[in-house]
Design an enzyme around this catalytic site. Structure first.
Site, short mmCIF file in Angstrom:
data_model
loop_
_atom_site.label_atom_id
_atom_site.label_comp_id
_atom_site.label_asym_id
_atom_site.label_seq_id
_atom_site.Cartn_x
_atom_site.Cartn_y
_atom_site.Cartn_z
N GLU A 119 0.85 -1.19 0.00
CA GLU A 119 0.00 0.00 0.00
C GLU A 119 0.88 1.23 0.00
O GLU A 119 1.92 1.25 0.65
CB GLU A 119 -0.88 0.02 1.25
CG GLU A 119 -2.09 -0.88 1.13
CD GLU A 119 -2.37 -1.61 2.43
OE1 GLU A 119 -1.73 -1.29 3.45
OE2 GLU A 119 -3.22 -2.52 2.41
N TYR A 131 8.14 1.77 -7.23
CA TYR A 131 7.36 0.53 -7.37
C TYR A 131 7.02 0.26 -8.85
O TYR A 131 7.09 -0.87 -9.30
CB TYR A 131 6.09 0.61 -6.53
CG TYR A 131 6.36 0.74 -5.05
CD1 TYR A 131 7.38 0.00 -4.44
CD2 TYR A 131 5.61 1.59 -4.23
CE1 TYR A 131 7.66 0.12 -3.10
CE2 TYR A 131 5.87 1.71 -2.88
CZ TYR A 131 6.90 0.98 -2.31
OH TYR A 131 7.17 1.09 -0.97
C1 LIG Z 1 10.47 5.73 -1.40
C2 LIG Z 1 11.92 5.59 -0.98
C3 LIG Z 1 12.07 4.33 -0.12
C4 LIG Z 1 12.78 5.44 -2.25
O1 LIG Z 1 14.10 5.14 -1.86
P1 LIG Z 1 15.35 5.76 -2.64
O2 LIG Z 1 16.55 5.05 -2.19
O3 LIG Z 1 15.35 7.24 -2.52
O4 LIG Z 1 14.96 5.40 -4.16
P2 LIG Z 1 15.96 4.89 -5.27
O5 LIG Z 1 17.12 5.81 -5.37
O6 LIG Z 1 16.24 3.46 -5.05
O7 LIG Z 1 15.06 5.07 -6.57
C5 LIG Z 1 14.79 4.00 -7.46
C6 LIG Z 1 13.86 4.51 -8.54
O8 LIG Z 1 12.65 5.00 -7.95
C7 LIG Z 1 12.24 6.20 -8.62
N1 LIG Z 1 12.36 7.35 -7.70
C8 LIG Z 1 12.92 7.36 -6.48
N2 LIG Z 1 12.80 8.58 -5.91
C9 LIG Z 1 12.15 9.35 -6.81
C10 LIG Z 1 11.72 10.71 -6.81
N3 LIG Z 1 11.95 11.52 -5.76
N4 LIG Z 1 11.05 11.17 -7.89
C11 LIG Z 1 10.81 10.37 -8.94
N5 LIG Z 1 11.20 9.05 -9.01
C12 LIG Z 1 11.86 8.56 -7.96
C13 LIG Z 1 13.16 6.34 -9.82
O9 LIG Z 1 12.59 5.58 -10.88
C14 LIG Z 1 14.42 5.67 -9.34
O10 LIG Z 1 15.22 5.15 -10.36
P3 LIG Z 1 16.31 6.08 -11.10
O11 LIG Z 1 17.14 6.71 -10.01
O12 LIG Z 1 17.07 5.11 -11.94
O13 LIG Z 1 15.51 7.08 -11.88
C15 LIG Z 1 12.44 6.85 -0.20
O14 LIG Z 1 12.12 8.00 -0.95
C16 LIG Z 1 11.82 7.00 1.18
O15 LIG Z 1 12.34 6.46 2.16
N6 LIG Z 1 10.69 7.74 1.28
C17 LIG Z 1 10.01 7.93 2.57
C18 LIG Z 1 9.39 6.64 3.04
C19 LIG Z 1 8.42 6.07 2.01
O16 LIG Z 1 7.68 6.80 1.37
N7 LIG Z 1 8.42 4.72 1.91
C20 LIG Z 1 7.52 4.00 1.01
C21 LIG Z 1 6.20 3.82 1.66
S1 LIG Z 1 5.05 2.94 0.64
#
Ligand SMILES: CC(C)(COP(=O)(O)OP(=O)(O)OC[C@H]1O[C@@H](n2cnc3c(N)ncnc32)[C@H](O)[C@@H]1OP(=O)(O)O)[C@@H](O)C(=O)NCCC(=O)NCCS
Length: 162
Positions: A119, A131
């Site tokens: 979710e 995702y």
């Molecule tokens: C969501 C979260 C876990 C992503 O982790 P992250 O390490 O920053 O993400 P990644 O660097 O692995 O990103 C992988 C891909 O996701 C997408 N992505 C990640 N952050 C993004 C952003 N801010 N905007 C757009 N796309 C994004 C991109 O497709 C990216 O691939 P790319 O770098 O090759 O373009 C992180 O932002 C976070 O901790 N957010 C707060 C908690 C949260 O929302 N958790 C999920 C709850 S459902």
């Protein structure tokens, strides 16, 4: 290795990141990241329960002594659920979240699961993009599911057997 450690090599990461099973020592840092990430965070007690529940896959991403992120998931019969995923704000955008999600999906596949559900807040564009990049598509909506602020949850699903 007994702690499930696997090193992730990705040239977009600035440091070598290891994904391994969480341990008690990681929990304080995990809770800090959780509080920095969510308006309605899991408590230390919730994470401790996750650690004690053997069927849960509680992973952390580490670099040296630093905990950079975590993922909690489980697999029941053939369906997996990703219950939590967070990355420390300063390390976002460096593929730590993707490495955690890939490992959680891979572990669920090995455990015999064919699909994974999760979710996500409708407004959480970063998580939704992550995702989507891993094959998740929307299969439902839970209206007003989240608090602080109230918002719908989207239910996403990915196949694990492809
Ligand atoms: C969501 C979260 C876990 C992503 O982790 P992250 O390490 O920053 O993400 P990644 O660097 O692995 O990103 C992988 C891909 O996701 C997408 N992505 C990640 N952050 C993004 C952003 N801010 N905007 C757009 N796309 C994004 C991109 O497709 C990216 O691939 P790319 O770098 O090759 O373009 C992180 O932002 C976070 O901790 N957010 C707060 C908690 C949260 O929302 N958790 C999920 C709850 S459902």
């Amino acid at each position: 290795m007994g702690d499930g450690a696997r090193t992730v090599v990705d040239d977009r990461m600035t440091a070598q990141v290891v994904i391994r099973f969480a341990q008690g020592d990681d929990l304080a840092r995990v809770v800090e990241i959780e509080r920095a990430s969510f308006a309605d965070p899991w408590t230390l007690t919730a994470f401790r329960s996750a650690l004690e529940e053997e069927r849960l896959n509680f992973l952390v991403a580490t670099s040296g002594d630093a905990v950079l992120g975590y993922a909690v998931s489980w697999c029941v019969v053939d369906e997996a659920e990703l219950a939590n995923l967070g990355v420390v704000p300063a390390m976002r955008g460096q593929h730590v979240g993707a490495a955690l999600l890939d490992r959680a999906m891979g572990d669920a596949r090995i455990a015999g699961c064919t699909i994974m559900h999760l979710e996500v807040r409708e407004s959480n564009t970063a998580a939704r993009a992550l995702y989507e990049s891993r094959g998740f598509g929307m299969v439902g909506r839970r209206r007003r599911y989240y608090r602080h602020p109230v918002e719908d949850a989207l239910i996403l699903r990915a196949r694990l057997d492809r």
